[in-house]
Enzyme design. Structure first.
Site, PDB file in Angstrom:
ATOM      1  NE  ARG A  90      -7.000 -28.273  16.362  1.00 28.58           N
ATOM      2  CZ  ARG A  90      -8.113 -28.330  15.494  1.00 28.58           C
ATOM      3  NH1 ARG A  90      -8.830 -29.357  15.573  1.00 28.58           N
ATOM      4  NH2 ARG A  90      -8.628 -26.938  15.925  1.00 28.58           N
TER       5      ARG A  90
ATOM      6  CG  HIS B 239     -11.332 -23.063  18.260  1.00 30.26           C
ATOM      7  ND1 HIS B 239     -10.326 -23.837  17.759  1.00 30.26           N
ATOM      8  CD2 HIS B 239     -12.130 -24.475  17.039  1.00 30.26           C
ATOM      9  CE1 HIS B 239     -10.235 -23.990  16.184  1.00 30.26           C
ATOM     10  NE2 HIS B 239     -11.403 -24.676  15.617  1.00 30.26           N
TER      11      HIS B 239
ATOM     12  CD  GLN C 295     -14.875 -22.644  13.368  1.00 35.53           C
ATOM     13  OE1 GLN C 295     -13.881 -23.642  13.224  1.00 35.53           O
ATOM     14  NE2 GLN C 295     -15.483 -22.366  12.548  1.00 35.53           N
TER      15      GLN C 295
ATOM     16  CG  ASP D 285     -18.659 -28.197  18.282  1.00 37.34           C
ATOM     17  OD1 ASP D 285     -18.454 -28.943  17.278  1.00 37.34           O
ATOM     18  OD2 ASP D 285     -17.503 -28.188  19.057  1.00 37.34           O
TER      19      ASP D 285
ATOM     20  CB  CYS E 110     -16.448 -25.849  14.300  1.00 38.83           C
ATOM     21  SG  CYS E 110     -16.904 -26.904  15.188  1.00 38.83           S
TER      22      CYS E 110
ATOM     23  NE  ARG F 245     -10.778 -21.749  11.625  1.00 40.00           N
ATOM     24  CZ  ARG F 245     -10.578 -23.139  12.284  1.00 40.00           C
ATOM     25  NH1 ARG F 245     -11.224 -23.964  12.048  1.00 40.00           N
ATOM     26  NH2 ARG F 245      -9.230 -23.025  12.661  1.00 40.00           N
TER      27      ARG F 245
END
Ligand code: CP
Ligand code: NVA
Length: 309
Positions: A105, A132, A135, A226, A266, A294
């Site tokens: 990340r 991402h 996700q 988001d 998310c 996830r």
């Protein structure tokens, strides 16, 4: 053995529709307890190299790897020499001698591309400023669980044209879904990503980017949002807030969506900003299932990358 063994996942566009569908099907079977792959001959190690904070990605990758019978090494820049300036090219080659896969990340997409160039083991994008993908695998799993399939549904993302918007564009296009991104002018997704999504979608589905949030939500089966200021943009939060306020996913906006529509986020979320508390906790929300997924989706991905399925 599938086609995923030993591969990198830097962008959702690295996967074919068949591969995404395979991951979703494995994830759903694993969640139901119908598919239980396990490492048998040796115990591989997944490294987690995170330059940014994380709750879900860190814990879900860890539990997924443990459930497969593997182990995890949780790294970050402050406990490694990376924080003191050791080059990525050197770190990547050294970690490659110890680890079996590495989830990263970080900020720049080019950084994970460098890791992938210098390490032979699978490199997985655990979030960059651009994408991402892990996700969105969980998001698509949640859609498939709810509606039985992804194809033909309309997926509307309302908010900042950020990493989530980018991976949603490509993931939905891959799966034959209509994808609409509603974002204020100046905050719309990267044009290169939008063009890529349009190429992937071809004539199978529509890809729309607009500032008109009402038109975008009209009739949608999935409404997603988001944060307005992502990690690294905290200093812009005050300036962004009034620009994004009309884009809040609340009861009024949801009244325009399909009656059976679900709401996804998310996480982490800011109630009263990008989403109202009522919608977040309401009966259209699938946010907690989405967060659980996830773990299942990444377990399926890891099983594929390690050639267990
Ligand atoms: N959604 C997500 O990636 O959450 P974390 O930042 O907690 O990992
Ligand atoms: N866009 C958000 C996603 C967090 C999971 C960020 O990058 O901070």
């Amino acid at each position: 053995m599938g086609t995923l063994k030993g591969r990198d996942l830097l962008s959702l566009a690295d996967l074919s529709r068949t591969e995404v569908q395979q991951i979703l099907d494995w994830a759903i079977a694993m969640k139901a307890g119908d598919l239980n792959p396990r490492f048998t001959d040796r115990i591989p190690t997944l490294g987690l190299l995170f330059y940014k904070a994380s709750t879900r990605t860190r814990v879900s990758f860890s539990t997924a790897m443990y459930q497969l019978g593997g182990q995890v090494l949780d790294l970050n820049i402050s406990v490694t020499q990376i924080g003191r300036g050791e080059p990525v090219e050197d770190t990547a080659r050294v970690l490659d001698r110890y680890l079996d896969a590495l989830a990263i990340r970080t900020f720049d997409q080019s950084e994970i591309e460098t890791y992938a160039r210098y390490a032979k083991m699978p490199i997985v994008n655990a979030l960059t400023d651009l994408e991402h993908p892990c996700q969105v695998l969980a998001d698509l799993q949640t859609v498939q669980e709810t509606f039985g399939q992804c194809e033909g549904l309309t997926f509307t993302y309302v908010g900042d044209g950020n990493n989530m918007a980018h991976s949603i564009l490509m993931g939905c296009a891959l799966m034959g879904m209509n994808v609409r991104i509603a974002a204020p002018i100046g905050y719309q997704p990267d044009e290169t990503i939008v063009a890529k999504a349009k190429t992937i979608a071809g004539n199978n589905s529509e890809v729309i980017v607009t500032a008109d949030y009402k038109a975008a939500v009209e009739g949608a089966q999935i409404v997603y949002t988001d944060v307005w200021a992502s990690m690294g943009q905290e200093g812009e939060a005050d300036e962004r807030s009034p620009i994004f306020m009309p884009y809040q996913v609340n009861e009024n906006l949801m009244s325009l969506a399909d009656k059976e529509a679900i709401v996804l986020h998310c996480l982490p979320a800011h109630r009263g900003e990008e989403i109202s508390a009522g919608v977040m906790e309401g009966n259209q929300s699938r946010i907690w299932d989405q967060a659980e997924n996830r773990m299942h989706a990444q377990k399926a991905l890891l099983a594929g990358l390690f050639g267990l399925v």
